[in-house]
Design an enzyme around this catalytic site. Structure first.
Site, PDB file in Angstrom:
ATOM      1  N   ASN A 112      88.355  29.886  22.663  1.00  0.00           N
ATOM      2  CA  ASN A 112      88.133  30.378  21.292  1.00  0.00           C
ATOM      3  C   ASN A 112      86.942  31.327  21.326  1.00  0.00           C
ATOM      4  OD1 ASN A 112      87.697  30.763  18.573  1.00  0.00           O
ATOM      5  ND2 ASN A 112      86.793  28.734  18.237  1.00  0.00           N
ATOM      6  N   LYS A 162      85.821  33.211  18.965  1.00  0.00           N
ATOM      7  CA  LYS A 162      85.118  33.382  17.678  1.00  0.00           C
ATOM      8  C   LYS A 162      84.927  34.877  17.390  1.00  0.00           C
ATOM      9  CE  LYS A 162      82.914  29.048  18.787  1.00  0.00           C
ATOM     10  NZ  LYS A 162      82.038  27.991  18.349  1.00  0.00           N
ATOM     11  N   HIS A 184      89.179  24.838  11.940  1.00  0.00           N
ATOM     12  CA  HIS A 184      87.955  24.769  12.765  1.00  0.00           C
ATOM     13  C   HIS A 184      86.769  24.456  11.850  1.00  0.00           C
ATOM     14  CE1 HIS A 184      84.703  25.909  15.448  1.00  0.00           C
ATOM     15  NE2 HIS A 184      85.565  25.885  16.440  1.00  0.00           N
ATOM     16  N   GLU A 207      83.889  25.538  11.734  1.00  0.00           N
ATOM     17  CA  GLU A 207      83.159  26.729  11.263  1.00  0.00           C
ATOM     18  C   GLU A 207      83.858  27.345  10.056  1.00  0.00           C
ATOM     19  OE1 GLU A 207      82.921  28.860  14.971  1.00  0.00           O
ATOM     20  OE2 GLU A 207      81.502  27.387  15.756  1.00  0.00           O
ATOM     21  N   GLU A 265      86.847  17.755  17.828  1.00  0.00           N
ATOM     22  CA  GLU A 265      85.620  18.522  18.019  1.00  0.00           C
ATOM     23  C   GLU A 265      84.509  17.949  17.150  1.00  0.00           C
ATOM     24  OE1 GLU A 265      86.495  22.712  19.612  1.00  0.00           O
ATOM     25  OE2 GLU A 265      86.463  22.821  17.434  1.00  0.00           O
ATOM     26  N   SER A 296      80.865  22.041  23.439  1.00  0.00           N
ATOM     27  CA  SER A 296      79.981  22.253  24.591  1.00  0.00           C
ATOM     28  C   SER A 296      80.636  21.859  25.923  1.00  0.00           C
ATOM     29  CB  SER A 296      78.650  21.527  24.384  1.00  0.00           C
ATOM     30  OG  SER A 296      77.973  22.058  23.254  1.00  0.00           O
TER      31      SER A 296
HETATM   32  C1  PEP Z   1      84.619  25.761  19.595  1.00  0.00           C
HETATM   33  O1  PEP Z   1      84.390  26.896  19.238  1.00  0.00           O
HETATM   34  O2  PEP Z   1      85.620  25.174  19.172  1.00  0.00           O
HETATM   35  C2  PEP Z   1      83.704  25.132  20.543  1.00  0.00           C
HETATM   36  C3  PEP Z   1      83.966  23.918  20.942  1.00  0.00           C
HETATM   37  O3  PEP Z   1      82.606  25.862  20.935  1.00  0.00           O
HETATM   38  P1  PEP Z   1      81.621  25.489  22.179  1.00  0.00           P
HETATM   39  O4  PEP Z   1      82.513  25.260  23.364  1.00  0.00           O
HETATM   40  O5  PEP Z   1      80.774  26.717  22.345  1.00  0.00           O
HETATM   41  O6  PEP Z   1      80.858  24.279  21.814  1.00  0.00           O
END
Ligand code: PEP
Length: 253
Positions: free
Chosen positions: A9, A11, A97, A99, A169, A209
Site C-alpha cells: 500500500n 498511500k 483503511h 487512515e 491492522e 510496521s
Molecule cells: C498500512 O498502510 O496499511 C500499513 C500497515 O503501513 P506500515 O506498514 O507502514 O505500518
C-alpha cells in the site's frame, strides 16, 4: 479462499514515473526467484494506468486500488467508481483503511457499501479492521475487530466472505515501527475467523510496521496468510526481501 498474499500500500507516495521505475527494479528481482505468493501493488490512482501497462505481462503481480466509491457514477467530486478501476485491470481494492476512517470520516456503513460494490464488480475487497490503543489497553481489542468485521460484511453471505481478504491492522502499529506481537496478531485473527461466518476461509493479512526482518515470524503463524505493507513496500529491494522472508516463513523455514 485462503491464499498467500502480500500487498504493498503506497498511500500518497510515488508519481507514475516513480511507479514504473519501482516495477522495473522489482520485477528484475522477482524473475530470479520462485514463490507461490500472490503479490499486489496499490499505487495512487494517478499511477494505476502506468502500473497496469508495466504489469500486463506479469501474472504474479496484481494491481490494487487504495479506495473507491460505492456508486457507479454521479456527482461525487474527486471520487473513483468501481468500474473505473476495473477498466485498468485492478483486481483488489483496499476498503476501510484506518487512515480513511480517521482522515476522511469513513464509517462502518460506508465500508459495508464499498465491500458490496466491490463484490458486484468482481473486485476483491481487502477489508481493514483494527483497534486503537485505548481499546487495546482496555482489553477490548478482539471484540472491537470482530464487531468491525461483522459491520463491514453486513448482508454479505458467508460463501462470498470466504473469497474476500481481511487485513488485521492494529491502528497503533501502522507506520509507528511498533509491530504487534506475532502471537497476539495470530490470536486476534483467530477471533475474526471464529466470530464471523465465512472468515475462516478468507485470506487474512496482518498489517502494521511489517518489515523484511519481522515478516518471517508472521508468516509462520497459522492464521496469517500474508501482509498489508506500507512503508516497507516503497523500496523495491525492501519489498522483495520482505516477500522472500514471507516465503521462508510459509514454508516453515
Ligand atoms: C498500512 O498502510 O496499511 C500499513 C500497515 O503501513 P506500515 O506498514 O507502514 O505500518
Amino acid at each position: 479462499m485462503r491464499t498467500h498474499l502480500i500487498v504493498g500500500n503506497w498511500k500518497m507516495h510515488k508519481t507514475a514515473e516513480a511507479t514504473v521505475a519501482f516495477i522495473d527494479d522489482f520485477l528484475q528481482s522477482l524473475h530470479a526467484t520462485s514463490t507461490e505468493i500472490d503479490i499486489a501493488l496499490a499505487p495512487p490512482f494517478t499511477a494505476l494506468g502506468a502500473a497496469a501497462d508495466r504489469l500486463r505481462e506479469h501474472m504474479r503481480v496484481g494491481l490494487a486500488a487504495q479506495d473507491m466509491h460505492w456508486e457507479e457514477q454521479g456527482a461525487f467530486t474527486g471520487a473513483i467508481a468501481p468500474g473505473m478501476l476495473v477498466e485498468f485491470g485492478v483486481s483488489h481494492v483496499i476498503v476501510g483503511h484506518s487512515e480513511r476512517r480517521r482522515s476522511f470520516g469513513e464509517t462502518d456503513e460506508m465500508v459495508n457499501k464499498k465491500v458490496k460494490a466491490a463484490l458486484a464488480h468482481d473486485l476483491t475487497p481487502i477489508v481493514c479492521v483494527g483497534e486503537p490503543l485505548s481499546v487495546r489497553d482496555g482489553g477490548g481489542a478482539q471484540a472491537h475487530i470482530v464487531t468491525q468485521t461483522h459491520a463491514a460484511f453486513a448482508g454479505v453471505p458467508a460463501h462470498r466472505i470466504a473469497h474476500c481478504v481481511i487485513a488485521y491492522e492494529p491502528i497503533w502499529a501502522i507506520g509507528t515501527g511498533k509491530n504487534c506481537d506475532v502471537n497476539e496478531a495470530n490470536a486476534a485473527m483467530a477471533s475474526i475467523r471464529e466470530g464471523v461466518p465465512g472468515a475462516s476461509h478468507a485470506t487474512m493479512l496482518y498489517g502494521g510496521s511489517v518489515t523484511p526482518q519481522n515478516m518471517r515470524e508472521y508468516a509462520r503463524q497459522p492464521h496469517v496468510d500474508g501482509a498489508l505493507v506500507g512503508g516497507a513496500s516503497l523500496d523495491p529491494v525492501s519489498f522483495f526481501d520482505l516477500i522472500r522472508a514471507a516465503h521462508e516463513g510459509f514454508s516453515g523455514q
